[in-house]
Design a protein around this motif. Sequence first.
Motif, PDB file in Angstrom:
ATOM      1  N   ILE A  18       0.840  -1.207   0.000  1.00 41.71           N
ATOM      2  CA  ILE A  18       0.000   0.000   0.000  1.00 41.71           C
ATOM      3  C   ILE A  18       0.872   1.253   0.000  1.00 41.71           C
ATOM      4  CG2 ILE A  18      -1.688   1.339   1.322  1.00 41.71           C
ATOM      5  CD1 ILE A  18      -2.781  -1.340   2.384  1.00 41.71           C
ATOM      6  N   LEU A  19       1.927   1.248   0.823  1.00 41.66           N
ATOM      7  CA  LEU A  19       2.798   2.424   0.919  1.00 41.66           C
ATOM      8  C   LEU A  19       3.539   2.680  -0.381  1.00 41.66           C
ATOM      9  CD1 LEU A  19       4.266   1.961   4.525  1.00 41.66           C
ATOM     10  CD2 LEU A  19       2.535   3.590   3.772  1.00 41.66           C
ATOM     11  N   ALA A  20       3.681   1.667  -1.216  1.00 42.29           N
ATOM     12  CA  ALA A  20       4.373   1.833  -2.489  1.00 42.29           C
ATOM     13  C   ALA A  20       3.477   2.438  -3.562  1.00 42.29           C
ATOM     14  CB  ALA A  20       4.918   0.488  -2.972  1.00 42.29           C
ATOM     15  N   LEU A  21       2.175   2.543  -3.300  1.00 44.39           N
ATOM     16  CA  LEU A  21       1.257   3.112  -4.280  1.00 44.39           C
ATOM     17  C   LEU A  21       1.617   4.571  -4.562  1.00 44.39           C
ATOM     18  CD1 LEU A  21      -2.123   1.660  -2.916  1.00 44.39           C
ATOM     19  CD2 LEU A  21      -0.943   0.976  -5.025  1.00 44.39           C
ATOM     20  N   ARG A  22       1.588   4.960  -5.819  1.00 50.21           N
ATOM     21  CA  ARG A  22       1.948   6.318  -6.205  1.00 50.21           C
ATOM     22  C   ARG A  22       0.797   7.297  -6.002  1.00 50.21           C
ATOM     23  NH1 ARG A  22       6.629   7.078  -8.984  1.00 50.21           N
ATOM     24  NH2 ARG A  22       7.797   5.215  -9.597  1.00 50.21           N
ATOM     25  N   ASP A  23      -0.413   6.821  -6.173  1.00 50.45           N
ATOM     26  CA  ASP A  23      -1.578   7.704  -6.073  1.00 50.45           C
ATOM     27  C   ASP A  23      -1.961   7.876  -4.609  1.00 50.45           C
ATOM     28  OD1 ASP A  23      -3.937   9.069  -6.210  1.00 50.45           O
ATOM     29  OD2 ASP A  23      -5.028   7.568  -7.374  1.00 50.45           O
ATOM     30  N   PRO A  24      -1.812   9.089  -4.038  1.00 53.48           N
ATOM     31  CA  PRO A  24      -2.129   9.268  -2.615  1.00 53.48           C
ATOM     32  C   PRO A  24      -3.600   9.020  -2.288  1.00 53.48           C
ATOM     33  CG  PRO A  24      -1.630  11.383  -3.665  1.00 53.48           C
ATOM     34  CD  PRO A  24      -1.285  10.319  -4.640  1.00 53.48           C
ATOM     35  N   VAL A  25      -4.486   9.289  -3.220  1.00 59.65           N
ATOM     36  CA  VAL A  25      -5.912   9.023  -2.976  1.00 59.65           C
ATOM     37  C   VAL A  25      -6.119   7.530  -2.751  1.00 59.65           C
ATOM     38  CG1 VAL A  25      -8.225   9.115  -3.966  1.00 59.65           C
ATOM     39  CG2 VAL A  25      -6.656  11.042  -4.295  1.00 59.65           C
ATOM     40  N   GLU A  26      -5.572   6.724  -3.649  1.00 60.86           N
ATOM     41  CA  GLU A  26      -5.685   5.276  -3.529  1.00 60.86           C
ATOM     42  C   GLU A  26      -4.990   4.778  -2.256  1.00 60.86           C
ATOM     43  OE1 GLU A  26      -4.656   1.232  -6.128  1.00 60.86           O
ATOM     44  OE2 GLU A  26      -3.938   3.201  -6.795  1.00 60.86           O
ATOM     45  N   LYS A  27      -3.835   5.362  -1.968  1.00 61.14           N
ATOM     46  CA  LYS A  27      -3.072   4.929  -0.797  1.00 61.14           C
ATOM     47  C   LYS A  27      -3.874   5.098   0.491  1.00 61.14           C
ATOM     48  CE  LYS A  27       1.240   6.048  -0.770  1.00 61.14           C
ATOM     49  NZ  LYS A  27       2.509   6.821  -0.677  1.00 61.14           N
ATOM     50  N   PHE A  28      -4.492   6.264   0.674  1.00 64.74           N
ATOM     51  CA  PHE A  28      -5.237   6.500   1.912  1.00 64.74           C
ATOM     52  C   PHE A  28      -6.506   5.668   1.980  1.00 64.74           C
ATOM     53  CE2 PHE A  28      -2.277   9.871   2.558  1.00 64.74           C
ATOM     54  CZ  PHE A  28      -2.279  10.095   3.927  1.00 64.74           C
ATOM     55  N   LEU A  29      -7.149   5.447   0.853  1.00 63.04           N
ATOM     56  CA  LEU A  29      -8.323   4.571   0.836  1.00 63.04           C
ATOM     57  C   LEU A  29      -7.931   3.155   1.260  1.00 63.04           C
ATOM     58  CD1 LEU A  29     -10.112   5.694  -2.464  1.00 63.04           C
ATOM     59  CD2 LEU A  29     -10.990   5.932  -0.120  1.00 63.04           C
ATOM     60  N   GLU A  30      -6.816   2.673   0.738  1.00 61.17           N
ATOM     61  CA  GLU A  30      -6.356   1.325   1.053  1.00 61.17           C
ATOM     62  C   GLU A  30      -5.927   1.202   2.521  1.00 61.17           C
ATOM     63  OE1 GLU A  30      -6.272  -1.443  -0.742  1.00 61.17           O
ATOM     64  OE2 GLU A  30      -7.079  -0.594  -2.580  1.00 61.17           O
ATOM     65  N   LEU A  31      -5.243   2.221   3.043  1.00 61.73           N
ATOM     66  CA  LEU A  31      -4.832   2.164   4.452  1.00 61.73           C
ATOM     67  C   LEU A  31      -6.040   2.063   5.371  1.00 61.73           C
ATOM     68  CD1 LEU A  31      -1.926   4.797   4.688  1.00 61.73           C
ATOM     69  CD2 LEU A  31      -1.727   2.323   4.957  1.00 61.73           C
ATOM     70  N   ARG A  32      -7.041   2.863   5.083  1.00 61.99           N
ATOM     71  CA  ARG A  32      -8.227   2.859   5.944  1.00 61.99           C
ATOM     72  C   ARG A  32      -8.983   1.533   5.853  1.00 61.99           C
ATOM     73  NH1 ARG A  32     -13.877   5.911   5.812  1.00 61.99           N
ATOM     74  NH2 ARG A  32     -14.285   5.959   8.059  1.00 61.99           N
ATOM     75  N   ALA A  33      -8.972   0.926   4.667  1.00 59.94           N
ATOM     76  CA  ALA A  33      -9.726  -0.314   4.465  1.00 59.94           C
ATOM     77  C   ALA A  33      -8.996  -1.554   4.968  1.00 59.94           C
ATOM     78  CB  ALA A  33     -10.053  -0.480   2.980  1.00 59.94           C
ATOM     79  N   CYS A  34      -7.664  -1.473   5.039  1.00 60.92           N
ATOM     80  CA  CYS A  34      -6.860  -2.647   5.416  1.00 60.92           C
ATOM     81  C   CYS A  34      -7.005  -2.940   6.914  1.00 60.92           C
ATOM     82  CB  CYS A  34      -5.398  -2.408   5.066  1.00 60.92           C
ATOM     83  SG  CYS A  34      -4.305  -3.786   5.475  1.00 60.92           S
ATOM     84  N   THR A  54      -0.754  17.053   2.584  1.00 60.82           N
ATOM     85  CA  THR A  54      -0.951  15.598   2.556  1.00 60.82           C
ATOM     86  C   THR A  54      -2.445  15.285   2.454  1.00 60.82           C
ATOM     87  OG1 THR A  54       1.015  15.300   3.954  1.00 60.82           O
ATOM     88  CG2 THR A  54      -0.480  13.435   3.766  1.00 60.82           C
ATOM     89  N   TRP A  55      -3.238  15.981   3.256  1.00 64.72           N
ATOM     90  CA  TRP A  55      -4.689  15.807   3.233  1.00 64.72           C
ATOM     91  C   TRP A  55      -5.240  16.172   1.853  1.00 64.72           C
ATOM     92  CZ3 TRP A  55      -8.087  18.425   7.592  1.00 64.72           C
ATOM     93  CH2 TRP A  55      -9.448  18.160   7.374  1.00 64.72           C
ATOM     94  N   GLN A  56      -4.786  17.280   1.305  1.00 64.15           N
ATOM     95  CA  GLN A  56      -5.270  17.725   0.001  1.00 64.15           C
ATOM     96  C   GLN A  56      -4.904  16.714  -1.088  1.00 64.15           C
ATOM     97  OE1 GLN A  56      -5.027  21.929  -0.698  1.00 64.15           O
ATOM     98  NE2 GLN A  56      -4.478  21.680  -2.847  1.00 64.15           N
ATOM     99  N   ALA A  57      -3.698  16.155  -1.016  1.00 65.83           N
ATOM    100  CA  ALA A  57      -3.274  15.158  -2.004  1.00 65.83           C
ATOM    101  C   ALA A  57      -4.110  13.886  -1.915  1.00 65.83           C
ATOM    102  CB  ALA A  57      -1.794  14.821  -1.798  1.00 65.83           C
ATOM    103  N   ALA A  58      -4.561  13.570  -0.708  1.00 67.09           N
ATOM    104  CA  ALA A  58      -5.348  12.350  -0.489  1.00 67.09           C
ATOM    105  C   ALA A  58      -6.801  12.509  -0.918  1.00 67.09           C
ATOM    106  CB  ALA A  58      -5.279  11.963   0.991  1.00 67.09           C
ATOM    107  N   GLY A  59      -7.176  13.710  -1.332  1.00 69.29           N
ATOM    108  CA  GLY A  59      -8.566  13.987  -1.698  1.00 69.29           C
ATOM    109  C   GLY A  59      -9.248  14.688  -0.547  1.00 69.29           C
TER     110      GLY A  59
END
Length: 793
Positions: free
Chosen positions: A323-339, A389-394
């Motif tokens: 998950i941490l290797a994901l380039r898209d910060p939006v996808e990264k934060f969605l995945e962290l919260r779901a994992c 960071t928040w803005q990049a995550a959506g």
Amino acid sequence: MSRMTVRKVAVLGAGVMGAQIATHCANADVPVVLFDLPAKAGDANGIVNKALAGLRKLQPAPAATKETLQAIEAANYEHDLEKLRECDLVIEAIAEKMEWKLDLYAKVAPHLRPDAIFASNTSGLSITALAEGMPAALRGRFCGIHFFNPPRYMALVELIATAHTDPAMLDQLETWLTTRLGKSIVRAKDTPNFVANRVGVFSMLAVMHHTARLGLGFDEVDLLTGPKIGRPKSATYRTADVVGLDTLAHVIHTMQATLPDDPWHAFFQAPAWLTALIDQGALGQKTRAGIYTKQGKQISVLDLEHQDYRASGGHIAPEVDEILALRDPVEKFLELRACAHPQAQFLWAIFRDVFHYCACHLGDIADNARDVDFAMRWGFGWSQGPFETWQAAGWRATAEAIREDIEAGHAMADAPLPAWVFERDAVHAPEGSYSAAENALKPRSDLPVYRRQLSPETVLGEARPDAGQTLWENAGVRLWVRPDQDARIGILSITSKMHAIGEEVLDGVIEAVARAERDLDGLVIWHDAPFAVGANLMQVTEAIKAGQFDRLERTVARFQAASMTLKHAQVPVVAAVQGMALGGGCEFVMHAAHRVMALESYVGLVEAGVGLIPAGGGCKEFALQAHTLARRAAGGDVFLYIQNAFQTIAMATVAKSALEAVQLGFAKASDDVLFNPHELLYAALRRARGMAEAGYRPPVESRAVKVAGRNGIATCEMMLVNMAEGGFISAHDYRVAKAAATALCGGEVETNAQVSEQWILDVERALFVDLLKCEPTQARIVHMLETGKPLRN
């Protein structure tokens, strides 16, 4: 507004911070008087002198050169207060105790000039309360000035005004700190711990809370909260050890005592394990034991379950690492919260709670979101601040996720997110950054000093610096201009990875100079740090594997041609240097007509580390320096000026500052040293313009360089024999160092023979290629590529 002139600074307090603040002022050639209490016995200035002696042992070094500390005058409060009348700026930096500071203010106030600025370097005490200790007539020239440790290297300085502080004075002080000391300024509100420590310490408290909640190890958390999420290598718990556990506990206590109504107040307390370590005297790095301890090479970490230290290890779960290797910060934060993995839940929780905290307190602690983000970048080494960071995550989606967690009772506090959070899609935009206090986007400061920053650091979403107009480019360089500054001074930027110098860069440099000679008035070599890490070793290795030594010799000849093209260009070439300028990068710097260098420039000919010698003209330039210096000296002995250069090259010495680069001969005393790297391009463009207007003439290639020859080589070899017999160098070190001596001394010619620059270049090149054919050198190059570290074989 007239310019503020600081002819002398006084620093009150010779503790860790005070002594280093004084040293950084001295780095900038500002005389300093450093005060402390009189010693109880012996020299009255013994406390200050002991502090100054201690600075010489600190690493990284507070002083830019060994001579810097000579600009600091020792003084004490009992005998020397009259010296304060000589000082334009007085910085108080004693211990963080309000009563001690107020007592000192009463003592020094009668000795301050009416036009002097008085500032307190406090990390969190109320500036308004401190101002009450000053006579009313002096309060207009009083403010807070919070340096971060270590002051030489940390960019951030927080400036804090009171209701009485003269705004014009504060603008002048900001201007002086920005250019003279090279600092990045955040105007903080007068609230406990100001901006960076308020957010940074809360972030550490959040990490501690969720570490305990999820049962993670301290070393495991440090793997998660370091470079993997854009934070320094020291991460969280190692940072606590470096800062000092007692210092951390003090800052936490300040928040606990002064923020009773904060919704997160219940968390403003040191964990029991932290208090226990402090009680045991295990304060972190300064006591060699804290959360971590080191015995020999073994690093151990505190294990709370067993109440003892264990070997430090830890790992990141593969699914979390993915998950941490994901380039898209939006996808990264969605995945962290779901994992469901505890490590992923930990990471989501620490980000969520910091976002929540910053949103609720933005209006209280800072003028705008940009100041918060820069404070965390410059003060804590985050690659992005919390709001970007928040803005990049959506922005909207993350805000909804935080609200859901608050309502579900998962967040650390139940305070609702402010309404403005849901009224916006972002906090940073081209026109400015959001101010909660004014409910508006605030542009950057319009102080004239910031016009000197042609390529300022920006936050996500902010307008980018002017990219200029490209004149020509290839795979390795870009030649461009800034028409808004000077359309006839070209800017040459190396575009390769780490600005390594490969064949495409060499071709690009030669072509760019030709175009500048034809169409422009001058040329500046500038790009972001590093300046250049040297030759492209990957290209070298590929050629060696293919046995293409003829190609390698042609490449070295091309390198020499590029260096000489820079030196003998018909327009002035100015090198604007910051960060590392190593190997071939250093040789480009040495061949420029002039250098404009950031203080934090680390310059050196490091080829010996990979079993080679400088062959882009570095040895030749040192031989030329020796020739020039010998002509001015009685006796004219060239070798006297070769010895230091030989040691510098043989030991791969790197200057630890631009000022030291001058001392080592990589730059000249006439070059410019700037303390703020963001001003490099501005100064370099104007230096090139000034040289062009003055009728710049390139140096004529010398055909009569007096060299040390065989006797010089033999003398260098005598030093090497002693080192080899003592086991200090290997047989291959000997061979490499002798090659360096041979090049520096002009080859196997008679002592005091006169040779041309091209002769020395030919000697350099032949020796370089011979070393490339050696297996130990080839092994060193491969090892450097694989590990980033030198091999001693």
